[in-house]
Structure formats: C-alpha cells, structure tokens
Design a protein around this motif. Structure first.
Motif, mmCIF file in Angstrom:
data_model
loop_
_atom_site.group_PDB
_atom_site.id
_atom_site.type_symbol
_atom_site.label_atom_id
_atom_site.label_comp_id
_atom_site.label_asym_id
_atom_site.label_seq_id
_atom_site.Cartn_x
_atom_site.Cartn_y
_atom_site.Cartn_z
ATOM 1 N N LEU A 192 2.036 9.918 -3.727
ATOM 2 C CA LEU A 192 2.798 10.642 -2.706
ATOM 3 C C LEU A 192 3.962 11.316 -3.419
ATOM 4 C CD1 LEU A 192 2.901 7.795 -0.047
ATOM 5 C CD2 LEU A 192 1.613 9.932 0.185
ATOM 6 N N ILE A 214 0.846 -1.204 0.000
ATOM 7 C CA ILE A 214 0.000 0.000 0.000
ATOM 8 C C ILE A 214 0.882 1.255 0.000
ATOM 9 C CG2 ILE A 214 -1.575 1.356 1.460
ATOM 10 C CD1 ILE A 214 -2.915 -1.350 2.218
ATOM 11 N N GLY A 215 1.902 1.263 0.852
ATOM 12 C CA GLY A 215 2.811 2.410 0.908
ATOM 13 C C GLY A 215 3.540 2.606 -0.407
ATOM 14 N N ALA A 216 4.072 1.513 -0.946
ATOM 15 C CA ALA A 216 4.857 1.603 -2.179
ATOM 16 C C ALA A 216 3.990 1.999 -3.366
ATOM 17 C CB ALA A 216 5.548 0.269 -2.447
ATOM 18 N N SER A 238 1.192 3.631 -3.298
ATOM 19 C CA SER A 238 0.781 5.033 -3.126
ATOM 20 C C SER A 238 1.877 5.990 -3.560
ATOM 21 C CB SER A 238 0.426 5.321 -1.660
ATOM 22 O OG SER A 238 -0.605 4.480 -1.238
ATOM 23 N N ALA A 239 3.112 5.530 -3.456
ATOM 24 C CA ALA A 239 4.252 6.360 -3.842
ATOM 25 C C ALA A 239 4.565 6.230 -5.334
ATOM 26 C CB ALA A 239 5.473 5.986 -3.000
ATOM 27 N N GLY A 240 3.778 5.441 -6.058
ATOM 28 C CA GLY A 240 3.940 5.370 -7.510
ATOM 29 C C GLY A 240 4.635 4.128 -8.015
ATOM 30 N N ALA A 241 4.839 3.127 -7.144
ATOM 31 C CA ALA A 241 5.491 1.887 -7.577
ATOM 32 C C ALA A 241 4.433 0.848 -7.967
ATOM 33 C CB ALA A 241 6.364 1.334 -6.459
#
Lengths: 303, 384
Positions: free
Chosen positions: B198, B65-67, B69-72
C-alpha cells in the motif's frame, strides 16, 4: 477575456476518484467517496470491507478510487486500518491518512467490535460509515441501521422493520474519541469541512455519513440529493458534531418539514399507515429534542 | 548468548531479534506470556515497534494483514480458540501472500475446556495456504521464528508461517536456548522490503473482486509458492546452520539409516521418541525416529526417501481427523503410495488434550508394531 463574475467554489475542484466505477445510477455512496477524497487528497490509504464499495471500486485489476485500496474482510475495516496506521507510523509515513470506509452492516453490525477496539485504543484513523440503512450489496436485507417502518427483503411489507435504528453516533461518543460527526451528501460543504477537520485531529475519528440508495430505498435515481436533503430538513438525520465531547448542531432547520414528505418519496415506506407515520414523526421529534438538550448541556455555551 | 527460557519467551525473543515493526495480539492461555513479554520489550523501547493491543484474535490478524500490506514486518501469537477465531483471516493472509509469522501454542479445542497440548487447532488450518512448522524444543522455536521471516519473505514465496509449539511442554517449560541479538540476526535476515505494498505514490487495489478468469490462477500460484518453498526452506536451514551451528530441514532423521522400524512424529513427542529409540536400541531393536517439521508444504521427497526403505512405519499423531485417522498418518501413507513401495504403516493417536506421552508409551508402540498387523487408528492408553 472573461468578464463574467467568477463563482467562488467551496468544494475542491481536484478529483481523486475516477468516473469509471461500478455504482448504480444515483448512488449516494459513490458521491460520498468522491467528496471524501476531495477533502483528504491522494495521501490516503483506504480499507474497504465487504460492502457496496467493494464492488464500486471495480474488479481486479481495476480501481476507481485513485488511492491505495485495501479490500478487507467484512468485520475488519477498523482493525485492518489499525494495522495500516501503525505500519505508517513505524515506517515514518505519518503524513498518510488512514481511512476505514464501510457500510452500515459492516459498522453497526458485524464490524462494531473491531470499531470499538480501534476507537478505545485511539488508533490514528478516520472511520467513515456510509449509511444506506440496509445490506444493499447482498440485495437489501435489514441491518441494525434500518429505520422503523422500512421494507427490506428480510423485513417484507407485512412484517416491516419494527424498532428504531441503532444510534451509532452516541455509541462512538461514549468511546471518548476526539471527533464524532454526522454528514450528508446533500450538504457537501459541511461534509468536506468535517472530513478535513477529522484529518487534522490525531486519534480515532468517526463520521456517520448519510448516503441514500435508490435501488434499496425504491426512489428514482434522479432524486437522491432531494431525498438526502429532506432527511436533514425533516430532522430525520440532523447534522451535528461532537468535538472532544462538546456538542454542536451544525444546521438548525427553521421550517422543519413533516417527516411524511421524506417517507413518501421512497417505496420502502409506501406501506406505512397514517398511524405509523405519526409514530415515526413523534420519534423524530423526540430524538431532535434530545439532541437539542445534549447541545444545551454539553455544547460550547454550556456551563 | 545462552539463557534458560520457556518456549513462549523464546518465541518473543525470536520476534524481537527479527526486528518486527508491528505486533498485534490478544491474550489466551497458554500463549499469554508471549504477549506479556513482547509488550514489555516494546514499551521499554528495546524493540522499535508498535504493539496493537487488540480486542480479539480476529482483529489481531486483521491488524497484521493491514500492517504487512503497508510494508511492515508483523508478528502475532495465539492458541486453539484464538486460532479458530482467526480462521477467516488465516485464509485471507495466505491468499494475500503476506509473510506474517504467527506462533501458535498447540492447545486442545473446547468443549470441554482444555488448555493442554493437542495439535487439532493447527491441523484445522491445513488448507488455508499457510506454511506450518512443529517445534520439538525451545531452541527450535527461537530459530524457527527467525528462519520463517527469511523463508516467507523470499520474493518467490511470500507465504505466512504458523509455528507450533506444544502447550506447557514447551510454552511453560524452561530449557537452555542460545539466543542472538538483532545485530547478529541482521546479517542473516535483511529488512522486509516487499515489491508491492500500500503506497500512496503507486496506488493499487489489493484483494479486489476476482472473476473465474483470474481466481483459479491465484490458487495455482499459491500452490506453486508452496512447492518452491521446500527448496527455500532447505537452503535457509543450511545457511542458518552455517551461521549459527544448527541446521534445519523440512524433516529430521534420528538413527533411521539402518532402521527396520521408523517412528514418525512431530512436536515434543519427537523428543520423547528419540529417547525411546535410544532405549530400544540398547535392547537390540533396529528402530529410528523421523521428525516431520513442516506439515505444509508437506515434505513428500524426504518422507519417500527415508521411510520407503524401512520395513514398518509407525506414525504417532497428537490429533485425530474424526471419522478417519491421524492427520499426519494420512499424509505419510499418501506419500509412500506415490513412491510405489509398499511399506506397512501403523497409525497411533496419543496425548490428546495434553495427556502425557511417556518413553514407555513409545516403547509399547514399538512392541505393538512388532507383534501386530498394521491398523490405521490405534488409540494409545484409551480408558474404556
């Protein structure tokens, strides 16, 4: 022109965070973020789990932080940040700082496993716990960071919290990460220096940040800094850092104040008997002596 | 390039060909080999990605989810208990509109401990907002991983996909799979470039406190994305067919055209059912097989179009909704009700906890349909 002597500011003047946030009056956590962002700057992405800051930043579509904010599930501040930092690395944005920003409940309790995982893997992020010693956002329930003797809504006066708070710093030191430190909003220069230092180190960094909560601690909002300063002046919350396993106490208080002075300002300790206050004093003394021994054994001057 | 691969290897190769940027996963039987192979591919530098070796499935999906959201572009894989542990974040990732791809090796839920095939784990994620696909063979696993990124990343869709393959029947069984390298896939699947992410140059907050003023609309938009996804799934399936010779839709028909009875299934039982249909046809029975690939979004249109023409429908579920009936049965009946055509529907539950479902079992199911009145819950081979 101005003939006055210019005072040299030790805290960066530049503000990243906006004033229009939703914190309570005298909130230690909002000041903590303001200082943290002064230290880190705009090239920072923060993950915020369920905690006061999930509200403080503002509801959709508002945001006070001034940087990208990733709201995340309660126990995932560290794991969400792990994902972000790996994405940044793969997408060629290594100059972006990944920050996990969680309360004591999200760190000492529900998020401890994810934090331990991120630390052990050495993921490149800064994890900051702003510690207000209970679940404040849900209405003051005890956490494993609540100190001995404290009233909370789940440790009511007749059944106040028994037993010490968890030593999160030593837990993180045991992970052999490059940097672990305590910091206190009442000592902003020390706080900012530590966050800047953490920013320059690659790997998992952890800061335990002391942030009083007037609403939950039952003290007037105007004395938040006084309460925070007393925590360090009484050795309840010593300022120290552990860099690559090397201990350093950053502030040795010359005339240590009795712990009672700290306790008596806060309604959450009002019910304590003299015996209990004496007991807390003994525990504080023991913890301080232990820390001094650690610095002697594993400090810069140790053999 | 044709290779002999297990379903798990096919899944790992699919993620590799899709050039995922971040993999976060935690081992669980029978998913484990997906993780093992991907960690090796990443460590060898064959895939330029970060593999986050997390301490739980919960953290696996949180890291995705974090990755994402950061565009990965991200990938993860799990099974049963692991999927259940992810449940909170299964909701989160769908509501955050992140086109993550997760291959779930369908495995029974404990207790008693079972590592064998059962779709209860994925069915329990029904209402989270994820798209769900059930694969019949290892080729479909490889192809579906690649198509799922293209479908999910469509700017009108932005939904995650749960790709299901049956424990051992696919995960550990080798089949011939035609695979392609990343260069070949690149012309089909463009890089992931989300409009909102992000970004320190355009700071936004994601997932903030949402009042009743807005939450309702977020749910409405998520549902609409599912509705639109049906058309995108059909289009992408056709495009894939043109490029790679295998076309996919939300469903697959097998000898349904003139069928009096149609057997509706999913996963590996669909393959067995096709063989059973061939044998039954040899005996002169006019029977067809209808495979449902997508459980969400549910293919009402296809179900109505094909099944409402039959005289009898039998739905075989490798899962049960306790206190009710087979989960696919409920969906099929509801869709047929919409059509206004009354077609008798028989509900069969078979193969729970990895019990084998043979061609003979399917033939018996057909016999049962010929000789009995419809019932919602018929247990196949239950020991009393």
């Amino acid at each position: 022109m101005n003939s006055e002597k210019k005072v040299k500011l030790t805290i960066p003047e530049h503000e990243v965070m906006s004033p229009g946030h939703l914190a309570c009056q005298g909130c230690g956590a909002s000041l903590a973020m303001r200082y943290a962002l002064k230290a880190l700057g705009e090239k920072t992405i923060v993950s915020i789990p369920a905690c006061c800051w999930a509200v403080i930043d503002g509801p959709f579509p508002y945001s006070a932080a001034g940087i990208p904010v990733m709201h995340c599930a309660f126990e995932t501040a560290a794991s969400t940040s792990s994902g972000i930092t790996h994405a940044m690395s793969q997408l060629g944005q290594d100059d972006v700082t990944t920050l996990a920003w969680a309360g004591d409940g999200g760190t000492f309790d529900i998020g401890l496993q994810a934090l331990s995982g991120a630390a052990e893997r050495g993921d490149n992020l800064i994890y900051i716990v702003y510690d207000n010693e209970a679940y404040m956002n849900t209405g003051i329930q005890r956490s494993s960071s609540t100190p001995h003797g404290a009233w909370t809504t789940t440790t009511p006066v007749k059944h106040y919290k028994k037993g010490p708070k968890k030593n999160i710093v030593e837990i993180m030191v045991a992970h052999h990460i490059p940097y672990v430190a305590t910091a206190n909003i009442a000592y902003p220069e020390d706080l900012i220096r530590k966050i800047k230092k953490a920013k320059e180190i690659k790997g998992a960094k952890f800061l335990h940040l002391y942030a009083p909560c007037p609403t939950g601690w039952k003290h007037p909002p105007a004395i938040t800094i006084k309460v925070a300063r007393l925590a360090t002046e009484t050795n309840v919350f010593p300022l120290y850092e552990v860099t690559d396993g090397v201990y350093k106490i950053n502030k040795v208080i010359k005339n240590v104040k009795p712990v009672e002075e700290y306790l008596k300002l806060q309604g959450r300790f009002r019910h304590l008997s003299k015996e209990e206050i004496d007991f807390i004093q003994q525990e504080v003394n023991k913890n301080w002596e232990r820390l001094v021994k650690l610095e002697k054994a594993f400090g810069e001057d140790s053999e | 390039m044709k290779k002999v691969l297990t379903g798990n290897v096919a899944a790992a190769y699919g993620a590799t060909a899709a050039r995922v940027n971040v993999v976060a996963a935690y081992p669980i039987t029978p998913q484990t080999t997906i993780v093992e192979i991907l960690s090796e591919i990443v460590a060898d530098g064959e895939l330029k990605a970060d593999f986050v070796k997390v301490e739980s499935e919960h953290s696996a999906l949180a890291a995705c989810i974090g990755a994402q959201s950061a565009g990965a572009r991200t990938f993860t894989a799990t099974s049963a208990q692991g999927l259940a542990l992810m449940h909170e974040l299964i909701h989160w990732s769908a509501r955050a509109r992140l086109p993550i791809v997760l291959t779930n090796v369908n495995r029974a839920m404990a207790p008693g401990w079972s590592i064998w095939a059962d779709a209860t784990d994925s069915i329990a994620q029904r209402d989270t907002g994820w798209m769900q696909v059930y694969c019949e063979n290892n080729q479909e696993v490889f192809d579906t991983v690649i198509m799922s990124y293209k479908i999910g990343e469509n700017e009108n869709i932005l939904l995650p996909t749960l790709i299901n393959l049956d424990a051992f029947f696919l995960s550990h069984t080798s089949q011939v799979v035609d695979i392609y390298d990343s260069e070949r896939i690149d012309s089909f699947l463009p890089p992931y470039n989300p409009k909102y992410k992000l970004d320190v140059n355009a700071p936004r907050s994601f997932g903030a406190l949402t009042s009743p003023e807005h939450y309702y609309e977020f749910s409405y938009l998520l549902h609409n994305a599912h509705k639109k996804a049906k058309e995108v799934i059909r289009e992408v399936g056709k495009e894939f067919g043109k490029k790679f010779g295998r076309e996919y839709g939300l469903v697959e028909e097998y000898k349904c055209e003139d069928a009096d009875e149609i057997l509706v299934t999913y996963g590996t039982i669909a393959g067995t059912t096709k063989d059973a249909v061939d044998r039954l046809r040899e005996k002169g029975r006019k029977v067809g097989a209808f495979k449902i690939r997508y459980f969400r979004p549910f293919p009402d249109e296809e179900v109505i179009e094909v099944l409402s023409k039959a005289k009898k429908i039998g739905v075989i579920d490798r899962a049960v909704s306790f206190g009710h009936e087979g989960p696919f049965l409920s969906e099929v009946k509801a869709a047929l009700y919409e059509s206004g055509n009354y077609v008798p529907v028989y509900g069969f539950v078979a193969g729970l906890g990895g019990r084998d479902v043979s061609i003979a079992d399917i033939e018996n199911i057909h016999d049962h349909m010929i000789n009995n009145e419809p019932e919602n819950l018929i247990w196949i081979g239950v020991k009393k």
